[in-house]
Scaffold this active site. Structure first.
Site, PDB file in Angstrom:
ATOM      1  CB  CYS A  89       4.018  86.940 127.243  1.00 48.06           C
ATOM      2  SG  CYS A  89       4.084  86.076 125.661  1.00 48.06           S
ATOM      3  CB  CYS A  92       1.336  89.430 124.743  1.00 51.51           C
ATOM      4  SG  CYS A  92       0.612  87.971 125.536  1.00 51.51           S
ATOM      5  CG  HIS A 151      -0.148  84.408 127.169  1.00 48.41           C
ATOM      6  ND1 HIS A 151       1.164  84.682 126.867  1.00 48.41           N
ATOM      7  CD2 HIS A 151      -0.130  83.607 128.261  1.00 48.41           C
ATOM      8  CE1 HIS A 151       1.952  84.074 127.749  1.00 48.41           C
ATOM      9  NE2 HIS A 151       1.194  83.413 128.608  1.00 48.41           N
ATOM     10  CG  ASN A 191      10.191  72.416 120.583  1.00 50.31           C
ATOM     11  OD1 ASN A 191      10.235  71.478 119.801  1.00 50.31           O
ATOM     12  ND2 ASN A 191      11.193  73.260 120.733  1.00 50.31           N
ATOM     13  CG  HIS A 202       2.054  84.019 123.008  1.00 49.36           C
ATOM     14  ND1 HIS A 202       1.424  85.132 123.523  1.00 49.36           N
ATOM     15  CD2 HIS A 202       1.627  83.907 121.726  1.00 49.36           C
ATOM     16  CE1 HIS A 202       0.663  85.679 122.581  1.00 49.36           C
ATOM     17  NE2 HIS A 202       0.765  84.945 121.477  1.00 49.36           N
ATOM     18  CG  HIS A 204       6.269  80.307 120.280  1.00 47.03           C
ATOM     19  ND1 HIS A 204       5.953  79.909 121.563  1.00 47.03           N
ATOM     20  CD2 HIS A 204       7.591  80.053 120.140  1.00 47.03           C
ATOM     21  CE1 HIS A 204       7.034  79.455 122.167  1.00 47.03           C
ATOM     22  NE2 HIS A 204       8.050  79.512 121.323  1.00 47.03           N
ATOM     23  CD  GLN A 206      12.146  78.042 118.341  1.00 51.42           C
ATOM     24  OE1 GLN A 206      13.227  78.596 118.159  1.00 51.42           O
ATOM     25  NE2 GLN A 206      11.952  77.151 119.289  1.00 51.42           N
TER      26      GLN A 206
HETATM   27 ZN    ZN Z   1       1.806  85.988 125.357  1.00 45.26          ZN
END
Ligand code: ZN
Length: 385
Positions: A89, A92, A151, A191, A202, A204, A206
């Site tokens: 990932c 991370c 994560h 999303n 993970h 997150h 944007q």
């Molecule tokens: Zn991650």
């Protein structure tokens, strides 16, 4: 830039939280935001020692003459990371065996420029003609915001102070990105769920800085402008007053925000979060409003996750007033959270009428969705399992 919607730089308690700034090996900017001010003072960002290829040149913009809409062609995005296993990932923190996009061994919230951006790198004022066949560099900026180092989390798992750090980071980014040359609109979004095209698990979101005002925003501006001319009033205030008076679609109302399923919701799950006073963007919220928003937003996400036995895929989209459009003053900050999930095992697909004509046919009434969400929010164990 215009004074109508200039980034808000307020003093004292309402000042925007500022990050610790670093550069990645290929020159991209990386910003660390901390939950507690003390962490900020003690933190020295580690250097990014990776060998990275040069950044790609910007995508190209083409204009669709039939609609007047811009399309960004970003061929380099074909090579981007797609659902990597957890031990590969890129979001991370870095460790002894592995360097990721984030050089630090631990972090709270980070924001960095996307390696495979749809807009940028580079921002400058641009004159674009409507002549057919012309292309332009798709300048602007695309940032990734990681909500935490863990994560396995999702946004709904965050604690309130962390959610507040994310809200503060969105606000700070909105202010800073709105001031960049050529940026017309800043869009923070998330999303969630592989079903709607997420390429990284993970937690997150944007932040896109567009070099034009997006089609749905233009439609909203047009409606708001017409409403002003006809009534002398702000459209979103009238929508809010209408929803509060009706009551049946209200999910929650706090001192600063109202959460409701809109009268003509297009998706099986669609919830709007609107500030009770007129404010253009996240950067314009006071510290109290940002705190309340962190609370309200967490509760909403937990409620959405409690609708079904498994977490529900969603798109959380922050509509913000564009930076310098003549009608920007009419657009009020709001969140539109939508999910295509219409039953435990069923997703709504945008088929002929929706995808081709933009004409939505809904099968769940907004009043039903609102009642289900009110019940889900009232469930104390609303967190995703
Ligand atoms: Zn991650």
């Amino acid at each position: 830039m215009s004074t109508m919607n200039s980034p808000t730089e307020t003093a004292g308690a309402d000042a925007l939280r500022q990050p610790v700034r670093a550069r990645m090996a290929d020159g991209r900017e990386l910003l660390y935001f901390f939950d507690h001010p003390g962490q900020h003072e003690d933190f020295v960002p580690p250097a990014d020692l990776r060998e990275l290829p040069e950044r790609p040149s910007p995508a190209r913009l083409r204009r669709d003459p039939l609609t007047g809409e811009w399309v960004s062609f970003a061929a380099h995005r074909q090579g981007r990371t797609h659902l990597p296993p957890a031990d590969e990932c890129p979001l991370c923190p870095s460790g002894p065996e592995r360097s990721t996009e984030v050089a630090a061994a631990q972090y709270d919230v980070v924001v960095f420029e996307n390696r495979f951006p749809s807009f940028g790198p580079g921002q400058q004022e641009q004159q674009r003609s409507e002549a057919m066949g012309e292309t332009y560099p798709a300048e602007g900026r695309c940032e990734v915001i990681a909500f935490g180092a863990d994560h396995g989390d999702s946004f709904a798992d965050l604690d309130v102070p962390r959610a507040r750090t994310v809200v503060d980071a969105w606000a700070q980014r909105t202010a800073e990105l709105s001031a960049l040359p050529g940026v017309e609109q800043v869009f923070a979004f998330e999303n969630r769920g592989a079903q709607i095209g997420v390429t990284l698990h993970h937690p997150h979101g944007q932040i896109y800085s567009y070099p034009y005002v997006t089609p749905r925003t233009l439609t909203q501006l047009d409606q708001a402008q017409r409403h002003r001319e006809e009534t002398g009033r702000n459209l979103m205030q009238d929508v809010l007053d209408f929803e509060v008076a009706a009551g049946t679609r209200i999910v929650e109302r706090t001192e600063y925000f109202t959460v409701f399923v809109p009268f003509a919701a297009r998706m099986p799950v669609e919830v709007h979060v609107v500030p009770n006073r007129h404010v253009a963007d996240l950067a314009g919220l006071t510290a109290r409003e940002r705190s309340d928003l962190a609370d309200v937003y967490l509760r909403l996400l937990r409620g959405v996750d409690a609708l079904y036995a498994t977490p529900t895929p969603y798109i959380a989209a922050w509509f913000q007033a564009p930076v310098r459009h003549p009608a920007a003053g009419e657009l009020r900050l709001h969140l539109q959270l939508t999910s295509p999930r219409r039953a435990e095992e069923k997703l709504k697909y945008l088929a002929g009428s929706e995808a081709a004509m933009g004409a939505f046919i809904a099968d769940v009434t907004p009043e039903t969705t609102a009642a289900r969400l009110r019940a889900a929010l009232a469930t104390p164990t609303g967190a995703s399992a």
